[in-house]
Structures are given as C-alpha cells and as structure tokens.
Design an enzyme around this catalytic site. Structure first.
Site, PDB file in Angstrom:
ATOM      1  N   ASP A 264       0.838  -1.201   0.000  1.00 39.98           N
ATOM      2  CA  ASP A 264       0.000   0.000   0.000  1.00 39.98           C
ATOM      3  C   ASP A 264       0.875   1.255   0.000  1.00 39.98           C
ATOM      4  OD1 ASP A 264      -2.356   1.617   0.284  1.00 39.98           O
ATOM      5  OD2 ASP A 264      -2.006   1.714   2.439  1.00 39.98           O
TER       6      ASP A 264
ATOM      7  N   LYS B 281      -9.712   8.178 -10.763  1.00 42.22           N
ATOM      8  CA  LYS B 281      -9.174   6.861 -10.416  1.00 42.22           C
ATOM      9  C   LYS B 281      -7.803   6.610 -11.035  1.00 42.22           C
ATOM     10  CE  LYS B 281     -13.730   4.652 -10.121  1.00 42.22           C
ATOM     11  NZ  LYS B 281     -14.633   3.635 -10.708  1.00 42.22           N
TER      12      LYS B 281
END
Lengths: 270, 270
Positions: free
Chosen positions: B190, B236
């Site tokens: 992440d 996005k």
C-alpha cells in the site's frame, strides 16, 4: 519448496481458553500460537508436544495476555469490552450447568487471549538468524508501550461462526494525517479474520485479501471489526470482514478473505 | 462528512528531491508529507504555505531521512541500494548538463526520501487529542530501533511510471512463525504503490487493495517491491504491485491497487 502462503493464522491460544481475566491456565512454557480448539482429544494434542514443549519462558510464570484491559483503553473501549465480556458468562439454568457431549455448556461468546510470540523454531532458511529467532514478535503486538499501536481484543462466537474485535488505534499507526494507515487496517482485518478461521478450521494461511476502504478511521478511534465465516470448499475457507464505528452506523472498511488450510508442520522444518 | 478514503498517499518529500545522501535541501520546518513534484511552480507551492509552515522541528536541523543506509542493513540490502543509487546519477553529455524546460536534465531514477511524521494539524474530530497530534508517527516508520521493523528505500522512475522499493523485514514484523506478517506485506505494498501514485498523480487515497499471497517471506529477508502505474480514469488511478526475491526469480506477493485523487485540504480542517 513447500506450497505455503504468507500469513499463518489460527487462534493464538490454548485448546482450553481462559474465560475471565484471572482464569489463565497457562504455565511453564509458551505454547505454539495458532493451534486452537480443533484438537480437543488428549491424544491429538499429544502429537503437538514436540513443538509445544519448546520453552521461551525461563520462569514459571504465565505469558502475558495482551488483550486484557489496560490503562490506555479509553472509556469507549472499556465499555465495549464489558458488553462483550458479559456475553461470555455461562448460561446457568436452575443453578446447574448442563453438559453437551461431555463438555460443560458454555455461553456462545468467549474472549480469546492474545500473545506476542510465535514459536521460535521455525523454517526460514538462511534468513532466520538466532537473533531474529530470539527477538521476533508478533507484528500486531510488537510495541511495549500500552495504547501506542494496536490495542484489541477478539470475542468469538463459535455457534454463529463469527467474531467481533474491539480495536483502539494508537498514535503510532498514522497514515494520512490524523488517520489510521491503510496497512494497519489491512493488518487488523487479516489478523482478526485469520484468528477466527484458524479457530473454526484449524491452521490456515492467507491466500487473498481484497479490501475496500470506504471512509477513513481517525487516529485514536475505537472501532469494531466484524468477521464471519462464509463457506468452506476443500482446503479453501472464505470469510468476510468489515470495520464499523462502535454503534455500527458507519462503515469504514470491508473485505473478503480467502484462506488455505495448511499442515501443522508447514512452518516447522521440513 | 467529507468523501474520503483511508490511506492518503503521495510522495513524502519536498518538490526538490535530494539525490545523494548528503544532498538535503530541507531546513527549519518539517513540511507536509505527501505533496510532491506535481506542484512545481513557486506560486502553486506558495499555496501550501499555511500548512507547510507548521514547525514540528524546534531546531534549525533537518528532519531525518529514514531511507538512508544504516548499520542494520544487510550486505544484500546495501548492494541493491548501491545498484539503484548508481542509476540516479545525472547523465552528463560532453561534460555539460542539458536542460529540459528550464530544469537540469536528470537520470530517469531517483531516490525518494522518507520521513516519519505527517502534518500535525489534521482533522480527526473528537478523537485527535493533543497527545496524539504530538506523538503521531507514520506507521511504517514508528520504531526507533534500526532494523527492527520496516527498513526500506524507494527508487522512482518517472519516465517509466514505476518504482522499486528495497525492503528488509525486521524481527518485529512476524506473522507465521519465522515469516513476515501478511499485514506487514500489505502495509508495504500500500505504501510503496501509494507513494508512486502520489508522485505521479498528486494526493491520493487507497480505495481498493487486492492482494494475492503466493509464497511467504522469511523474517529478515530482503525483497524487492515493484510498483507500476497501470492507467488513470478521471479521479481513479489503477496500479499494480508485486513482491519478489532480489534476483526477481521468486514471486512472493502480487496486488492491484485502486487510488482516488483527493483535494489537498481533505485532511486539513473542513
């Protein structure tokens, strides 16, 4: 190379769980974490002895259960703990406990203990030095200061195949300014769901973790992590997980998790 | 309630990156982490001042770059660092540096610095006490002892829209006995993917993180985390990530990550 996936999970506890803060039954040795109640018969448990007898505890004391309440817990955290702990009481009927298959009848909920060490004798090839073996600590319990990182306690409902974790996030878990790191949330979801699955299905490792982050968690907040077993297909166990506010009105995060059952010896030498 | 997702990411660095261990340009104040090179003009950066001027640093010293080599790094880690660091050298032609849009031409790779603090003035409602504001630390840089937890350095290749992180796992990241916790791996994937995306697309938060664990990582091992930008669709950004052995022959973990662009002020007051 063995076919293993990262993330071995199971209940980090003994087959017999302590059900009150003072009800420890552990003594002398720190047992393998991760091999729970699925082995209930003495003979089955006997086969664990070669591993479980490894003593990491030089004194005749009990390993610390990190999920017991401590001073860093906020009133909110303590209140939720008390709520679920009350559900762990034995349901006495007419003053007597009924038996069920030779066992004392228990309330559907129970609190799981939480330790900070896995077994020291594990495979790891050339990487696992003696220093690492001695100093290794469970990722979610690696900080000594109470309240600084992960404060959590898991309550299990075996009957309903689900569990609830009360999680208070500490100041060392920051990601976005003032909020919990997405990786810390992933860590808790993996851990809680894995603990539940290990409890219900035996030793498992995480194969897939698919997380949707819906709204950020403020640093310091107390949240609930709900996990439920979805289905079992051969070696595969599918589970779901969601993180909500303590009144469950707000959804922070949700995930599906796929676990694979593994043999007991997978991580302990060839 | 603002529409935000957990996991704000961007380059935790200044617009001008230091490209050698001794090349710091930071002084006096600890800047906001996470707002990188996308604002290159002085006027755009000027608008950050209300936040960036917050001084967490009482002395006129430089904040520590945690991605500089230290004594805990294994020879393997150091060797990989040297390899990528060599790729960060300016490509001199005929003894002179060419310019490109007013900037000195740089090698395609550069090392990103890494700090342990986000801005202290952030939203967090009632949860964010003064204590937490003062003591908060980035999750991946929250342990003082060198080598105990996450040792890592990120090298970015803007041209190819990808980055490589060299990651040495410490003894406090244990999950399965002798192996790295799945949550610690998720955290690194992440973080690295978010750092890259923040560098290329501006401030983002993680919306989805979908991880497949292929083979476990021994505790103490050095691995590479490769991340690449896949595509951008409006707000996005889709990225991919994989963790491999340092010779890239063995795949440990792979993931797809979806990030959402957020406005600068999202985490700083209403």
């Amino acid at each position: 190379m063995m076919m293993m996936r990262a993330g071995l999970h199971a209940v980090r506890a003994f087959p017999s769980f302590s059900r009150s803060p003072s009800g420890h039954s552990v003594s002398g040795v720190l047992q393998i974490q991760g091999f729970g109640t699925q082995w209930k018969s003495p003979s089955a448990f006997q086969s664990l002895r070669p591993f479980s007898k490894v003593s990491l505890w030089p004194f005749n004391t009990q390993p610390k259960d990190f999920s017991e309440p401590n001073d860093s817990w906020s009133p909110e955290m303590r209140k939720m703990y008390d709520k679920y702990f009350a559900l762990c009481e034995v349901e006495a009927e007419g003053g007597e406990r009924e038996t069920e298959g030779g066992e004392k009848k228990r309330a559907p909920w129970r609190k799981l203990p939480s330790y900070n060490r896995a077994l020291k004798h594990a495979t790891g090839g050339v990487y696992l030095s003696k220093v690492i073996q001695t100093k290794a600590r469970l990722f979610t319990r690696n900080i000594e200061e109470e309240g600084a990182a992960f404060e959590y306690v898991v309550f299990m409902n075996k009957q309903e195949k689900r569990c609830v974790c009360i999680f208070q996030s500490g100041h060392l878990l920051e990601g976005p300014p003032g909020h919990v790191h997405g990786g810390a949330i992933a860590t808790m979801m993996d851990s809680v769901t894995g603990t539940m699955t290990g409890y219900l299905s035996g030793p498992v490792v995480t194969a897939n973790l698919n997380i949707n982050y819906r709204s950020p968690i403020p640093l310091g907040a107390v949240v609930l992590i709900h996990s439920a077993l979805d289905r079992v297909e051969g070696r595969k166990t599918f589970a779901t997980c969601k993180v909500t506010s303590i009144d469950e009105s707000k959804l922070h995060t949700e995930a599906t998790v796929l676990f694979l059952s593994v043999k007991l010896g997978s991580f302990f030498g060839a």
